[in-house]
Enzyme design. Structure first.
Site, mmCIF file in Angstrom:
data_model
loop_
_atom_site.group_PDB
_atom_site.id
_atom_site.type_symbol
_atom_site.label_atom_id
_atom_site.label_comp_id
_atom_site.label_asym_id
_atom_site.label_seq_id
_atom_site.Cartn_x
_atom_site.Cartn_y
_atom_site.Cartn_z
ATOM 1 N N GLU A 1 -10.942 4.852 17.664
ATOM 2 C CA GLU A 1 -11.464 6.036 17.266
ATOM 3 C C GLU A 1 -12.801 4.913 16.875
ATOM 4 O OE1 GLU A 1 -10.734 5.248 12.922
ATOM 5 O OE2 GLU A 1 -9.585 5.649 15.292
ATOM 6 N N ARG B 1 2.890 -2.220 4.987
ATOM 7 C CA ARG B 1 1.296 -2.331 4.789
ATOM 8 C C ARG B 1 1.222 -3.310 5.131
ATOM 9 N NH1 ARG B 1 -1.046 -0.949 -0.408
ATOM 10 N NH2 ARG B 1 -2.634 0.564 -0.085
ATOM 11 N N CYS C 1 -3.714 4.017 11.428
ATOM 12 C CA CYS C 1 -3.894 3.197 10.176
ATOM 13 C C CYS C 1 -2.849 3.988 8.913
ATOM 14 C CB CYS C 1 -4.937 2.609 9.882
ATOM 15 S SG CYS C 1 -5.234 0.795 8.800
ATOM 16 N N HIS D 1 -7.031 1.569 15.377
ATOM 17 C CA HIS D 1 -8.485 2.556 15.021
ATOM 18 C C HIS D 1 -8.897 3.116 16.864
ATOM 19 C CE1 HIS D 1 -8.428 2.445 10.498
ATOM 20 N NE2 HIS D 1 -8.145 1.576 10.725
#
Length: 191
Positions: A171, A106, A79, A169
């Site tokens: 994670e 972005r 990200c 993401h």
């Protein structure tokens, strides 16, 4: 193997937990002295790219990390980390490491309310869960950059040499596929 996790802001703890699940040793990079540790790879977490960029410069970490990345240290940016590594950000004049041959957009899906979840193919690993939070996407790749995943026609993961980026993401999900992919990159670089 020792992975440094940039721990200035953002989702760094979740990356550390993912590495622990894989049995990989890691340490936090918060100040210049932390770079005295031996590191085989670097993770730049999601968060706020402008804040991370500012802190990297204020803490004297920017130039040493740029030298390591440009020198071939395996790096994984998620990200905001993708934005820090991008050679160009189409809707922002700021540039950071600018090491990877990608052009990014972005906050491409809008503000926090534009966050979403998807499942898509990743680098031949099969379908994996992908959580997007105020996410960028990769508008274009050039040079040796390889697209690893797309969602709704937009590039959301790519690799160039020892650099790996995801707009999502990994994670924040149960799948360890993306982190395993990065660890294999680190292993190959060490050979």
């Amino acid at each position: 193997m020792q992975i440094g996790v940039l721990a200035l802001q953002g989702a760094f703890i979740e990356h550390e937990q993912m590495l622990a699940r894989l049995g990989v040793s890691c340490f936090e990079i918060r100040q210049l002295a932390d770079l005295e540790n031996s590191l085989d790879g670097l993770i730049i977490p999601g968060g706020e790219s402008t804040v991370q960029g500012k802190l990297l410069r204020e803490l004297g970490l920017f130039e040493p990390l740029k030298q390591l990345i440009d020198g071939g240290l395996p790096v994984f940016g998620t990200c905001a980390g993708l934005l820090l590594l991008a050679a160009k950000i189409e809707n922002d004049d700021r540039l950071y490491f600018a090491s990877m041959n990608i052009s990014a957009v972005r906050n491409a899906y809008g503000r926090q309310l534009g966050s979403f979840f998807a499942e898509a193919e990743f680098a031949g690993e099969g379908k994996i869960p992908m959580t997007f939070i105020r996410a960028p996407y990769i508008a274009s790749t050039f040079g040796e950059t390889e697209v690893l995943a797309t969602v709704e026609g937009k590039t959301v993961a790519a690799r160039e040499g020892n650099m790996l980026v995801t707009a999502f993401h990994p994670e924040l999900n149960e799948s360890t596929a993306v982190h395993r992919y990065f660890i294999e990159m680190v292993r190959r670089a060490a050979r």
